[in-house]
Design an enzyme around this catalytic site. Structure first.
Site, mmCIF file in Angstrom:
data_model
loop_
_atom_site.group_PDB
_atom_site.id
_atom_site.type_symbol
_atom_site.label_atom_id
_atom_site.label_comp_id
_atom_site.label_asym_id
_atom_site.label_seq_id
_atom_site.Cartn_x
_atom_site.Cartn_y
_atom_site.Cartn_z
ATOM 1 N N SER A 1 0.851 -1.197 0.000
ATOM 2 C CA SER A 1 0.000 0.000 0.000
ATOM 3 C C SER A 1 0.879 1.235 0.000
ATOM 4 O O SER A 1 2.077 1.164 0.291
ATOM 5 C CB SER A 1 -0.899 0.036 1.246
ATOM 6 N N SER B 1 -3.539 -3.733 -2.949
ATOM 7 C CA SER B 1 -2.879 -2.507 -2.505
ATOM 8 C C SER B 1 -3.891 -1.482 -2.000
ATOM 9 O O SER B 1 -4.953 -1.303 -2.582
ATOM 10 C CB SER B 1 -2.076 -1.907 -3.661
ATOM 11 N N ASP C 1 -4.092 2.252 -1.811
ATOM 12 C CA ASP C 1 -3.436 3.458 -2.312
ATOM 13 C C ASP C 1 -4.396 4.631 -2.105
ATOM 14 O O ASP C 1 -5.315 4.847 -2.903
ATOM 15 C CB ASP C 1 -3.083 3.291 -3.784
#
Length: 379
Positions: free
Chosen positions: A260, A298, A300
């Site tokens: 991340s 992830s 983000d």
């Protein structure tokens, strides 16, 4: 024990940071003009506090260690002000957490610091920030919705041991200051890995001249994303040149990202919340310049705030505010992309090889090898 450890680490990091090379020191070329510090603190009033926790070796003993974690606090107007700032946010991929964002979307203001820590310490940091605000008269409402973001440091840290305590949050807030910002294995970025190299905290800034005036954009990242094969530095396919052999923990196989990144963007340009949403989205392009694809695993998540329009949140009837014209905002977009890219590379450059549980070692990006690759590719 923790208090002494924190103070020792803060002193050590402060002295070591000035000698630690950054990406530009290694000759990495970037677009744009950085501010004096090339850091988020180039935006006047912004303060950053970092508490780093490193202790123990050997096998994981939940609750005992090894500890490789911390907390980062970004205060938009510093400790001396409780004046909210206009803000916006964006989730490029939502396998992560940033608390308090629904109220930012609804009300348009960030009413306190932005915190970044590890995934399982979000609750502790959130609650401690409220307690600190109450003690320091910084809570503006009978309720509080702190902004706390996270990335996962469970490869190098006993993440289920809950080693981030309220006193560490207090120390980050009390110790927040302007000036140079430590990078790499510090604060919430202590145990983080990006592109399967040791990574962590990074920062950069840009100054821009527009017909409307001169403005600064500063970025701070907590980078824990990407797989080795994706990494590009100044367009050079560094990850392809330095393959991970054999595959190891720290981001999954080359087709399976488990990381991340949190990106915090500050500016003094007079932008309204809907414009700051647009700024937050542009961080995606800076992230992509380093090779990331924002994989399914992830988280983000990006937040942007403006220190302009002071006291707008406190107006009782009608607030008079300034707004940079949309015809001039592209310069801020470009600065955001540039500073985000450099902040990520700075986090990589500053990362230092770290040993975690069971002898697990995450290596730093080798500086001499990077310089040789830049030369090979004419960069």
């Amino acid at each position: 024990m923790y208090t002494a450890l924190v103070l020792l680490l803060l002193a050590t990091l402060a002295s070591a940071q000035s000698a630690k090379p950054r990406a530009r020191d290694l000759g990495v070329p970037f677009d744009g003009t950085p501010g004096r510090l090339n850091a988020i603190t180039d935006v006047a009033g912004v303060e950053v506090g970092l508490v780093t926790l490193i202790e123990g070796d050997g096998a994981v003993q939940v609750g005992k260690g090894p500890v490789r974690t911390g907390v980062t606090a970004i205060l938009p107007r510093g400790k001396a002000s409780t004046d909210p700032v206009m803000a916006g946010w964006f989730s490029l991929n939502g396998n992560g957490e940033m608390t308090g964002t629904t109220w930012i979307k609804e009300g348009g203001f960030l009413e306190g610091p932005v915190f970044i820590t590890n995934t399982h310490s979000v609750g502790t940091v959130r609650d401690a920030s409220i307690e600190w605000g109450l003690k320091h008269g910084a809570q503006l409402q009978p309720w509080s919705l702190p902004v706390v973001a996270e990335t996962w440091d469970g490869v190098l840290n006993d993440i289920n041991g809950f080693h981030v305590k309220p006193e560490h949050v207090f120390a980050a807030l009390d110790g927040a200051k302007g000036g140079p910002v430590a990078e790499g294995n510090v604060g919430g970025g202590t145990g983080m890995i990006c592109y399967q190299f040791k990574c962590g905290t990074g920062t950069a800034s840009r100054t821009i001249d527009t017909p409307a005036g001169r403005y600064t954009v500063g970025v701070l990242v907590q980078a824990n994303h990407g797989v080795r094969s994706q990494l590009r530095v100044a367009g050079v396919p560094v990850g392809a040149e330095l393959p991970l052999t054999p595959p190891r923990r720290g981001g999954g196989d080359d087709d399976h990202e488990l990381g991340s990144i949190i990106i915090v963007i500050a500016t003094d340009a007079p932008l309204l919340p809907h414009q700051l949403d647009r700024i937050a989205r542009r961080a995606s392009l800076g992230l992509a310049r380093t090779g990331a694809i924002s994989g399914n695993g992830s988280g983000d998540i990006f937040i942007a705030f403006s220190t302009a329009n002071a006291n707008a949140a406190g107006a009782r009837d009608v607030a008079s505010v300034q707004m940079l014209a949309n015809d001039r905002i592209s310069a801020v977009f470009e600065a955001t992309v540039q500073a985000t890219e450099e902040a990520i590379v700075n986090a990589l450059i500053a990362g230092e090889t770290m040993k975690g549980p069971d002898g697990q070692v995450i290596e730093a990006l080798p500086h001499n090898t990077l310089k040789a690759l830049l030369k090979k590719y004419g960069r």
